[in-house]
Enzyme design. Structure first.
Site, PDB file in Angstrom:
ATOM      1  N   GLU A  81      14.614   1.608 -11.429  1.00 31.86           N
ATOM      2  CA  GLU A  81      13.748   0.375 -11.269  1.00 31.86           C
ATOM      3  C   GLU A  81      13.007   0.751 -10.059  1.00 31.86           C
ATOM      4  OE1 GLU A  81      13.636  -1.481 -13.623  1.00 31.86           O
ATOM      5  OE2 GLU A  81      15.517  -2.562 -14.366  1.00 31.86           O
TER       6      GLU A  81
ATOM      7  N   ASN B 186       7.489  -2.206 -15.951  1.00 33.22           N
ATOM      8  CA  ASN B 186       7.347  -1.996 -14.449  1.00 33.22           C
ATOM      9  C   ASN B 186       7.459  -0.677 -14.177  1.00 33.22           C
ATOM     10  OD1 ASN B 186      10.151  -1.296 -14.937  1.00 33.22           O
ATOM     11  ND2 ASN B 186      10.931  -3.149 -13.827  1.00 33.22           N
TER      12      ASN B 186
ATOM     13  N   ASP C 225      20.684   7.314 -20.285  1.00 35.03           N
ATOM     14  CA  ASP C 225      21.236   6.254 -19.688  1.00 35.03           C
ATOM     15  C   ASP C 225      22.170   5.613 -20.758  1.00 35.03           C
ATOM     16  OD1 ASP C 225      19.120   5.313 -21.225  1.00 35.03           O
ATOM     17  OD2 ASP C 225      18.074   4.422 -19.481  1.00 35.03           O
TER      18      ASP C 225
ATOM     19  N   HIS D 188       9.476   1.752 -14.840  1.00 30.39           N
ATOM     20  CA  HIS D 188      10.836   2.487 -14.919  1.00 30.39           C
ATOM     21  C   HIS D 188      11.024   3.605 -15.906  1.00 30.39           C
ATOM     22  CE1 HIS D 188      13.147  -0.713 -17.419  1.00 30.39           C
ATOM     23  NE2 HIS D 188      12.896   0.556 -18.107  1.00 30.39           N
TER      24      HIS D 188
END
Ligand code: GLP
Length: 234
Positions: A141, A134, A67, A136
């Site tokens: 996400e 979380n 990313d 990810h």
């Protein structure tokens, strides 16, 4: 899943570098998927050491990163391209290294181009992953569905908060990113996930042993046929 418990961050990093080096030795023209974040820094340091000692050569290997922040130029020290150059690319001899172009004027077109480039390279042999608090992976996400391919993503508040430690103020933290999709990651032939720190223990438990759900994106890895996880969470 092959789950290895390391005694700490250094041991995790050495084990991970050994797996990556072994992949390069076994298949010199490997395609690697690389990750950013604090977790793989020690792995990259160890790979640079192995390369410096002449134990591994990457001159035929190609890399694709997971990313990049949207709107973040390579000259920004917080860009992922700058991170990768500083930690690995400027210190080893990879044949070519690619990240999504965060400055592309048309992010959607850039995502399509990036996905196509991975396909044209005949896919990723070994994808390195960290994990967000979380759940990810890359910047996929928690959501109500799994993203198929590379896409332009709005970051969640919790991810923006986590990234704020690298900036002077929260306002400066990028709000969007271009990230490989869950489908892109699942297409990798092998996956190496690193999870480090007591603060990741809870999400590790959910991702590795909980139900497979897009609410915990990393949980999909339970469905992949070749995943090694190195845990240093105690
Ligand atoms: C960012 C990256 C992820 C990384 C995560 C965790 O969100 N896009 O690829 O796994 O940070 O970072 P850290 O290893 O610093 O906890």
């Amino acid at each position: 899943m092959n789950i290895i418990k390391a005694k700490g961050y250094d041991e995790m990093s050495k084990m991970a570098a050994a797996i990556i080096a072994a992949q390069a030795l076994r298949k010199p023209a490997s395609v690697f998927g690389f990750a950013t974040g604090s977790t793989p820094v020690g792995t990259y340091r160890e790979l640079v050491r192995l390369f410096g000692e002449g134990l591994v050569d990457f001159s035929r290997a190609v890399t694709f990163n997971l990313d990049e922040y949207a709107g973040c130029p390579a000259s920004d020290p917080n860009s992922y391209v700058a991170f990768m150059r500083g930690n690995l690319f400027d210190k080893a001899n990879f044949k070519a290294s690619y990240l999504p172009d965060g400055m592309a004027p048309n992010p959607a077109a850039e995502c399509l181009r990036y996905e196509k480039a991975i396909t044209e390279a005949e896919g990723i042999d070994l994808q390195l992953l960290g994990i967000g608090h979380n759940g990810h992976i890359g910047f996929n996400e928690p959501d109500d569905h799994f993203a198929f391919a590379t896409q332009h993503i709005k970051l969640t508040d919790s991810t923006i908060d986590a990234n704020a430690r690298f900036y002077n103020s929260r306002d400066e933290v990028p709000k969007y990113a271009l990230s490989m999709g869950i489908g892109t990651i699942m297409n990798a032939r092998g996956i190496l996930m690193l999870i480090s720190g007591a603060d990741k223990r809870e999400i590790a438990e959910k991702a590795l042993h909980g139900p497979v759900t897009p609410r915990v994106p990393a949980s999909i890895l339970q469905m992949h046929p070749d995943v090694t996880v190195i845990l240093a969470v105690d």
